[in-house]
Design a protein around this motif. Structure first.
Motif, PDB file in Angstrom:
ATOM      1  N   HIS A   1       0.840  -1.188   0.000  1.00 15.09           N
ATOM      2  CA  HIS A   1       0.000   0.000   0.000  1.00 15.09           C
ATOM      3  C   HIS A   1       0.883   1.249   0.000  1.00 15.09           C
ATOM      4  CE1 HIS A   1      -3.457  -2.584   0.730  1.00 15.09           C
ATOM      5  NE2 HIS A   1      -2.764  -3.161   1.708  1.00 15.09           N
ATOM      6  N   MET A   2       0.368   2.303  -0.616  1.00 12.35           N
ATOM      7  CA  MET A   2       1.186   3.501  -0.814  1.00 12.35           C
ATOM      8  C   MET A   2       1.537   4.188   0.494  1.00 12.35           C
ATOM      9  SD  MET A   2       2.612   5.065  -3.301  1.00 12.35           S
ATOM     10  CE  MET A   2       3.409   6.630  -3.694  1.00 12.35           C
ATOM     11  N   ASP A   3       0.630   4.202   1.454  1.00 13.04           N
ATOM     12  CA  ASP A   3       0.909   4.912   2.711  1.00 13.04           C
ATOM     13  C   ASP A   3       2.031   4.244   3.497  1.00 13.04           C
ATOM     14  OD1 ASP A   3      -0.567   2.669   3.090  1.00 13.04           O
ATOM     15  OD2 ASP A   3      -1.948   3.534   4.572  1.00 13.04           O
ATOM     16  N   MET A   4       1.991   2.917   3.597  1.00 20.51           N
ATOM     17  CA  MET A   4       3.058   2.213   4.319  1.00 20.51           C
ATOM     18  C   MET A   4       4.378   2.275   3.553  1.00 20.51           C
ATOM     19  SD  MET A   4       1.747   1.324   7.109  1.00 20.51           S
ATOM     20  CE  MET A   4       3.109   0.325   7.704  1.00 20.51           C
ATOM     21  N   ALA A   5       4.311   2.251   2.220  1.00 22.01           N
ATOM     22  CA  ALA A   5       5.543   2.366   1.436  1.00 22.01           C
ATOM     23  C   ALA A   5       6.188   3.746   1.624  1.00 22.01           C
ATOM     24  CB  ALA A   5       5.245   2.115  -0.040  1.00 22.01           C
ATOM     25  N   MET A   6       5.357   4.786   1.658  1.00 24.53           N
ATOM     26  CA  MET A   6       5.903   6.129   1.895  1.00 24.53           C
ATOM     27  C   MET A   6       6.526   6.231   3.280  1.00 24.53           C
ATOM     28  SD  MET A   6       2.973   8.487   0.098  1.00 24.53           S
ATOM     29  CE  MET A   6       3.827  10.025   0.442  1.00 24.53           C
ATOM     30  N   TRP A   7       5.911   5.576   4.283  1.00 27.41           N
ATOM     31  CA  TRP A   7       6.476   5.585   5.633  1.00 27.41           C
ATOM     32  C   TRP A   7       7.814   4.844   5.658  1.00 27.41           C
ATOM     33  CZ3 TRP A   7       6.912   7.506  10.227  1.00 27.41           C
ATOM     34  CH2 TRP A   7       7.382   6.741  11.279  1.00 27.41           C
ATOM     35  N   LEU A   8       7.886   3.682   5.011  1.00 26.07           N
ATOM     36  CA  LEU A   8       9.131   2.915   5.001  1.00 26.07           C
ATOM     37  C   LEU A   8      10.242   3.670   4.253  1.00 26.07           C
ATOM     38  CD1 LEU A   8      10.728   0.360   5.573  1.00 26.07           C
ATOM     39  CD2 LEU A   8       9.731  -0.658   3.521  1.00 26.07           C
ATOM     40  N   ILE A   9       9.903   4.292   3.127  1.00 16.94           N
ATOM     41  CA  ILE A   9      10.915   5.045   2.382  1.00 16.94           C
ATOM     42  C   ILE A   9      11.400   6.245   3.195  1.00 16.94           C
ATOM     43  CG2 ILE A   9      11.279   6.482   0.331  1.00 16.94           C
ATOM     44  CD1 ILE A   9      11.370   3.522  -0.244  1.00 16.94           C
ATOM     45  N   ALA A  10      10.483   6.903   3.917  1.00 16.62           N
ATOM     46  CA  ALA A  10      10.864   8.076   4.707  1.00 16.62           C
ATOM     47  C   ALA A  10      11.824   7.709   5.832  1.00 16.62           C
ATOM     48  CB  ALA A  10       9.616   8.753   5.268  1.00 16.62           C
ATOM     49  N   ILE A  11      11.509   6.654   6.596  1.00 19.97           N
ATOM     50  CA  ILE A  11      12.387   6.301   7.713  1.00 19.97           C
ATOM     51  C   ILE A  11      13.701   5.699   7.208  1.00 19.97           C
ATOM     52  CG2 ILE A  11      10.466   6.003   9.296  1.00 19.97           C
ATOM     53  CD1 ILE A  11      10.679   3.008   8.920  1.00 19.97           C
ATOM     54  N   THR A  12      13.677   5.079   6.023  1.00 23.65           N
ATOM     55  CA  THR A  12      14.930   4.579   5.444  1.00 23.65           C
ATOM     56  C   THR A  12      15.770   5.723   4.910  1.00 23.65           C
ATOM     57  OG1 THR A  12      13.750   2.563   4.814  1.00 23.65           O
ATOM     58  CG2 THR A  12      15.900   2.931   3.814  1.00 23.65           C
ATOM     59  N   PHE A  13      15.108   6.706   4.292  1.00 20.46           N
ATOM     60  CA  PHE A  13      15.838   7.864   3.758  1.00 20.46           C
ATOM     61  C   PHE A  13      16.494   8.668   4.881  1.00 20.46           C
ATOM     62  CE2 PHE A  13      16.175  12.189   2.161  1.00 20.46           C
ATOM     63  CZ  PHE A  13      16.719  11.994   0.899  1.00 20.46           C
ATOM     64  N   LEU A  14      15.804   8.775   6.021  1.00 17.87           N
ATOM     65  CA  LEU A  14      16.352   9.509   7.161  1.00 17.87           C
ATOM     66  C   LEU A  14      17.272   8.655   8.023  1.00 17.87           C
ATOM     67  CD1 LEU A  14      13.128  11.439   8.207  1.00 17.87           C
ATOM     68  CD2 LEU A  14      15.072  12.306   6.920  1.00 17.87           C
TER      69      LEU A  14
END
Length: 511
Positions: free
Chosen positions: A317-330
């Motif tokens: 799902h897009m919301d969980m993917a955005m959360w995972l990408i954000a915490i990985t990016f940071l």
């Protein structure tokens, strides 16, 4: 070697008998004085130059006499530079750059259209397509058509680039520009731009004889190899975004500005994407980083959902993917969500690397924004110096006061405890005075380091000006002394002549 030319000559061939057409031809011919000289190099040394009138040549602009095309040389022959060829080359260079810019914009738009169609195909596939539907085939045909147009535009762009190379180096054979590096670059670009999902074609071919066929995008399809291949091709379509850096380079004000190019050529600066990116990061650092981070965040999130979609995990799902990408990016990594497929792990790994790089750039930008400029540093350090000087004066006054109190206590021979208290206060005042003097010395050393180079430059400029003035003064004095010596020599000569004449009149016998 001067070449014979004929100006304003009338062409005997190709003349029309119509008076109106002839007058129109003459009016167009009077605007520019065209000279065409062709040197034919023979085997012997005595080569002759044949010049023909070029007023009747019709070029690609519809017969405008102000523009002619330079003829290509045959094998074993060469063409000589004509008068005004540099102007024609500059004009052709400008036209080729405009064509390259237009083709690059069209190629980027076509690449983005193909990516958009691929995203639409992947998103609406599980909800709209039904068995036996031709929507997938239509969208895939559109993606393939955009890919073909993109390949044509890439070939046209490199054709213009080769013509620009030939124009810049004054060569007539286009094969000189086809180096191994250029051939490799063109081949790699064509391979990258030709990547697009073709799973629907394979599926249609497999089920051509069946009455109904499930579309490839359905998650319960039995052919997993085709699913993985279509997924890989869909993700690799994002490699077309390399055209963004070329579009930024060709449409940047740095490359289009004549002043930038002139000063850069004098300083041996290559106008590459790296230079343009440095200029953008210096002029608009926050805006550039924000646009890049947002675009990368959305793209990586959608790629992660595409990779995790067939596993039906929470990251699909897009919301969980955005959360995972954000915490990985940071580089936080809470561990509550994790990718399950190899493709998703590769996306997260690439996101972490880009996050580290962007964090370093963000720290550099924030540091530059928070740093004081030269004028602010001068004001700040000047006020610090004044404050420390005031505190040093107060500390020196405290030292003198404690010395006087201690001396008065010693004279009156009062209480020993009061004497020790004044001694402790005197030592503390001396310590504070020395500490403030050390801080003032460190501050002035830092300020002197900051202004050493400009100060030394000003001193050297003043010394050079003084030396020039002294040299001119010395030259003037030497010149005046030479004039005075010449006058003295003339006076001595006149005096000797007068003396000899006077002696000759008084005593005529002396000769």
């Amino acid at each position: 070697m001067p070449y014979p030319t004929w100006e304003g000559s009338k062409g005997e061939t190709g003349q029309t008998e119509d008076g109106a057409a002839e007058s129109d031809y003459r009016e167009r011919g009077t605007g520019g004085r065209l000279v065409c000289a062709l040197e034919m190099e023979m085997t012997d040394r005595d080569s002759k130059v044949d010049c023909v009138n070029c007023d009747g040549l019709i070029n690609r602009n519809g017969g405008d006499p102000a523009e002619i095309s330079v003829p290509l040389s045959l094998p074993g022959k060469r063409t000589t530079l004509m008068e005004g060829d540099d102007l024609y080359r500059l004009r052709d260079r400008k036209l080729l750059l405009e064509d390259k810019k237009r083709l690059c914009a069209l190629a980027l738009g076509t690449a983005l259209l193909g990516i958009l169609l691929m995203i639409i195909h992947a998103e609406i596939c599980p909800f709209v397509y039904i068995p036996g539907s031709n929507i997938a085939l239509i969208i895939n045909c559109s993606i393939s058509l955009s890919t073909g147009c993109l390949l044509v535009l890439i070939m046209a762009f490199h054709y213009k680039d080769i013509r620009l190379f030939v124009n810049d180096h004054n060569q007539v054979d286009w094969r000189i520009a086809m180096t191994s590096h250029r051939v490799l670059v063109i081949t790699m670009e064509l391979l990258v731009c030709s990547i697009h999902p073709v799973g629907t074609y394979w599926k249609v071919g497999i089920h051509a004889n069946s009455s109904s066929s499930a579309p490839l995008c359905v998650s319960n399809d039995h052919n997993k190899a085709l699913l993985d291949m279509e997924l890989l091709l869909s993700v690799l379509m994002f490699l077309r975004l390399y055209l963004v850096h070329r579009a930024i380079l060709l449409h940047s004000k740095v490359l289009l500005s004549v002043s930038y190019r002139s000063i850069g050529s004098l300083n041996n600066i290559n106008f590459t994407f790296r230079f343009v990116l440095k200029v953008l990061m210096n002029k608009h650092p926050a805006r550039t980083l924000l646009v890049f981070i947002l675009f990368f965040w959305l793209t990586a999130s959608w790629m992660l959902t595409l990779c995790e979609r067939k596993t039906q995990a929470s990251t699909s799902h897009m919301d969980m993917a955005m959360w995972l990408i954000a915490i990985t990016f940071l580089t936080v990594g809470y561990g509550d969500v994790a990718p399950t497929t190899s493709c998703g792990r590769a996306v997260c790994l690439f996101t972490g690397v880009m996050g580290v790089a962007c964090t370093a750039m963000l720290v550099a930008v924030v540091t530059k924004k928070l740093a004081l400029n030269k004028g602010e540093k001068h004001v700040h350090f000047f006020m610090l110096d004044i404050q420390i000087s005031k505190r040093i004066h107060h500390a020196a006054a405290n030292v003198l006061r404690e010395c006087w109190l201690l001396h008065r206590t010693n004279l009156t021979k009062g209480n020993r405890g009061e004497q020790r208290r004044h001694q402790r206060c005197l030592l503390e005042a001396i310590r504070v005075f020395r500490h403030l003097r050390l801080k003032q010395r460190q501050l002035r050393d830092y300020v002197s380091e900051m202004v050493d180079l400009p100060k030394m430059q000003m001193i050297m400029c003043d010394l050079s000006a003084n030396w020039n003035n002294s040299y001119r003064e010395l030259e003037q004095r030497i010149h005046s002394m030479e004039q005075k010596l010449d006058e003295l020599s003339r006076c001595f000569q006149q005096t000797t002549e007068l003396l000899s004449q006077a002696l000759h009149h008084r005593n005529p016998e002396i000769r």
